[in-house]
Write a protein that holds these residues in place. Structure first.
Motif, PDB file in Angstrom:
ATOM      1  N   MET A 227      20.613 -49.013 -23.788  1.00 16.79           N
ATOM      2  CA  MET A 227      19.242 -48.669 -24.175  1.00 16.79           C
ATOM      3  C   MET A 227      18.681 -49.706 -25.148  1.00 16.79           C
ATOM      4  SD  MET A 227      19.490 -44.551 -24.833  1.00 16.79           S
ATOM      5  CE  MET A 227      19.559 -43.354 -23.503  1.00 16.79           C
ATOM      6  N   ILE A 228      19.505 -50.087 -26.107  1.00 18.06           N
ATOM      7  CA  ILE A 228      19.080 -51.082 -27.096  1.00 18.06           C
ATOM      8  C   ILE A 228      18.864 -52.435 -26.412  1.00 18.06           C
ATOM      9  CG2 ILE A 228      19.744 -52.279 -29.224  1.00 18.06           C
ATOM     10  CD1 ILE A 228      21.490 -49.785 -29.870  1.00 18.06           C
ATOM     11  N   ARG A 229      19.748 -52.799 -25.504  1.00 21.27           N
ATOM     12  CA  ARG A 229      19.624 -54.080 -24.793  1.00 21.27           C
ATOM     13  C   ARG A 229      18.347 -54.141 -23.963  1.00 21.27           C
ATOM     14  NH1 ARG A 229      25.023 -55.648 -21.668  1.00 21.27           N
ATOM     15  NH2 ARG A 229      23.903 -57.632 -21.577  1.00 21.27           N
ATOM     16  N   GLN A 230      17.909 -52.984 -23.460  1.00 22.31           N
ATOM     17  CA  GLN A 230      16.696 -52.944 -22.647  1.00 22.31           C
ATOM     18  C   GLN A 230      15.419 -52.894 -23.485  1.00 22.31           C
ATOM     19  OE1 GLN A 230      16.586 -53.343 -19.316  1.00 22.31           O
ATOM     20  NE2 GLN A 230      18.798 -53.698 -19.488  1.00 22.31           N
ATOM     21  N   GLY A 231      15.548 -53.038 -24.793  1.00 22.52           N
ATOM     22  CA  GLY A 231      14.370 -53.031 -25.657  1.00 22.52           C
ATOM     23  C   GLY A 231      13.863 -51.652 -25.993  1.00 22.52           C
ATOM     24  N   GLY A 232      14.744 -50.645 -25.856  1.00 22.41           N
ATOM     25  CA  GLY A 232      14.316 -49.276 -26.127  1.00 22.41           C
ATOM     26  C   GLY A 232      14.079 -48.972 -27.591  1.00 22.41           C
ATOM     27  N   GLY A 233      14.695 -49.740 -28.477  1.00 23.31           N
ATOM     28  CA  GLY A 233      14.523 -49.490 -29.904  1.00 23.31           C
ATOM     29  C   GLY A 233      15.669 -50.076 -30.706  1.00 23.31           C
ATOM     30  N   ILE A 234      15.844 -49.533 -31.897  1.00 23.62           N
ATOM     31  CA  ILE A 234      16.883 -49.976 -32.822  1.00 23.62           C
ATOM     32  C   ILE A 234      17.991 -48.930 -32.852  1.00 23.62           C
ATOM     33  CG2 ILE A 234      17.399 -50.534 -35.233  1.00 23.62           C
ATOM     34  CD1 ILE A 234      14.496 -51.408 -35.545  1.00 23.62           C
ATOM     35  N   GLY A 235      19.227 -49.368 -32.855  1.00 21.35           N
ATOM     36  CA  GLY A 235      20.344 -48.435 -32.937  1.00 21.35           C
ATOM     37  C   GLY A 235      21.501 -49.043 -33.696  1.00 21.35           C
ATOM     38  N   ILE A 236      22.512 -48.235 -33.909  1.00 20.52           N
ATOM     39  CA  ILE A 236      23.707 -48.703 -34.610  1.00 20.52           C
ATOM     40  C   ILE A 236      24.741 -49.138 -33.572  1.00 20.52           C
ATOM     41  CG2 ILE A 236      25.630 -48.006 -36.092  1.00 20.52           C
ATOM     42  CD1 ILE A 236      23.677 -46.302 -37.666  1.00 20.52           C
ATOM     43  N   VAL A 237      25.236 -50.368 -33.740  1.00 19.13           N
ATOM     44  CA  VAL A 237      26.137 -50.980 -32.760  1.00 19.13           C
ATOM     45  C   VAL A 237      27.420 -51.423 -33.445  1.00 19.13           C
ATOM     46  CG1 VAL A 237      26.412 -52.870 -31.105  1.00 19.13           C
ATOM     47  CG2 VAL A 237      24.179 -51.770 -31.376  1.00 19.13           C
TER      48      VAL A 237
END
Length: 299
Positions: A227-237
C-alpha cells in the motif's frame, strides 16, 4: 495392554487438530480410518480419550495423560531415527517454522535457502501467519514471535532487535503536505494494522506515534508495505524490508523510530531432538546476520 506406536501417532494428530478430518489430512489417511484407530486405542487403554462436541475433539483427563507419554514416545522415536540416519552430519526430515509475515517474507527465505543448500535432504516449511503460531497443536516445530510468551511450557530465546521507521514513496511525498514533525501526520493518509486485529501489543506501532486514525489498513505487514509502495500514504516499515522497496524513503527518522525484538519459541522437550537444536541454531544465527545486513543497507 496392547498399544501400537502407529495408533499413538494417529492419536497425536487428532489431539493437535481436534478433529478426525484434520488428523486425516495431516496423516493422509481417510477420516473413517482415523476414527477406527481411535476406537481401538481407547479399547486398548480402557478409557475414553476424547470428548466430542460441536467444536471438535477435546482431550479428556485420561487423554491428556496419554498425550504427555505419547509426545515423549514421539521424541524418542524421532531422536532414534535421526541418530541412525544422520551420521553423515547432514540434517534430514522435515521442519516447520512459524513466523509473523514480515519475518517470513523478508528474512526467513534467505536463511532457509542457506540451510537447505547445506542440508539437501532437509525439508523446510515456513508458516507465515498474522497471528501467534500454536506450538501445542504442532502448527510448527518452532516459532518466531515479536514478544516472549508470559505463560505456558515453552522455551524462549531472544534472537535479535530490529528497527522500524515511518516511510512513504517519493511520489507520495512529492505531492503531499509538508512534514516538519509528527503533528503534520494529521494532514496525511496513514497506513497500518486493522486496529481490532492487532494480535500482539508490540505491533501497535501507530499508537506510539500518536496516530489514532488509519486511512488504509491490513492485518498483513506485507500488504501494508505494498500500500505504501503504491503511494497510498505513510506507514511504519521494518528497516530490514526497505532494501526490497527502493522507491520508499524514511519519514522524520530523527523524530520517530521504534525498536522491537524477535524471539525463538520452542517446546522444552524438543531440546532433546538434535535435529531441531541444529535447525534452531542455524535459524537464530541466520536471522541475526540478515537483520544486520539489511538494516545496514537501509541506513
Amino acid at each position: 495392554m496392547d498399544i501400537h506406536w502407529d495408533d499413538l501417532r494417529v492419536f497425536l494428530a487428532v489431539a493437535r487438530s481436534e478433529s478426525l478430518s484434520g488428523a486425516g489430512r495431516l496423516l493422509r489417511i481417510d477420516p473413517a480410518t482415523v476414527g477406527r484407530r481411535m476406537q481401538r486405542l481407547e479399547q486398548g487403554v480402557g478409557a475414553p480419550l476424547f470428548a466430542k462436541s460441536p467444536q471438535g475433539y477435546a482431550l479428556t483427563v485420561d487423554g491428556q495423560r496419554l498425550m504427555d507419554h505419547a509426545e515423549r514416545a514421539e521424541q524418542a522415536v524421532t531422536g532414534a531415527v535421526e541418530e541412525i540416519g544422520g551420521q553423515a552430519g547432514q540434517l534430514t526430515g522435515q521442519v516447520r517454522i512459524g513466523a509473523p509475515d514480515g519475518c517470513a517474507n523478508f528474512l526467513l527465505p534467505q536463511v532457509c535457502a542457506e540451510l537447505s543448500r547445506n542440508n539437501p535432504l532437509l525439508d523446510i516449511q515456513i508458516v507465515a501467519l498474522p497471528r501467534v503460531v500454536n506450538l501445542s497443536k504442532r502448527e510448527a516445530d518452532m516459532a518466531i514471535t515479536v514478544s516472549a510468551p508470559a505463560t505456558g511450557r515453552l522455551t524462549v530465546q531472544k534472537i535479535t532487535d530490529y528497527r522500524l521507521h515511518l516511510a512513504a514513496s517519493a511520489d507520495y511525498l512529492g505531492n503531499g503536505a509538508p512534514l516538519g514533525d509528527l503533528r503534520d501526520l494529521r494532514d496525511h493518509r496513514v497506513i497500518g494494522y486493522i486496529p481490532d486485529m492487532i494480535y500482539d501489543k508490540e505491533l501497535d506501532y501507530l499508537a506510539e506515534a500518536g496516530i489514532d486514525r488509519v486511512a488504509m489498513a491490513s492485518n498483513s505487514v506485507v500488504v501494508q508495505l505494498h500500500m505504501i509502495r503504491q503511494g497510498g500514504g505513510i506507514g511504519i516499515v521494518h528497516d530490514f524490508a526497505l532494501p526490497f522497496a527502493p522507491e520508499l524513503e524514511k519519514v522524520l527518522p530523527d523524530s520517530f523510530g521504534l525498536t522491537r525484538s524477535f524471539y525463538l519459541i520452542r517446546h522444552p522437550d524438543d531440546r532433546r531432538v538434535e535435529r531441531l537444536n541444529r535447525v534452531a541454531e542455524a535459524v537464530v544465527a541466520g536471522l541475526r546476520a540478515e537483520v544486520a545486513r539489511l538494516e545496514d543497507s537501509a541506513a
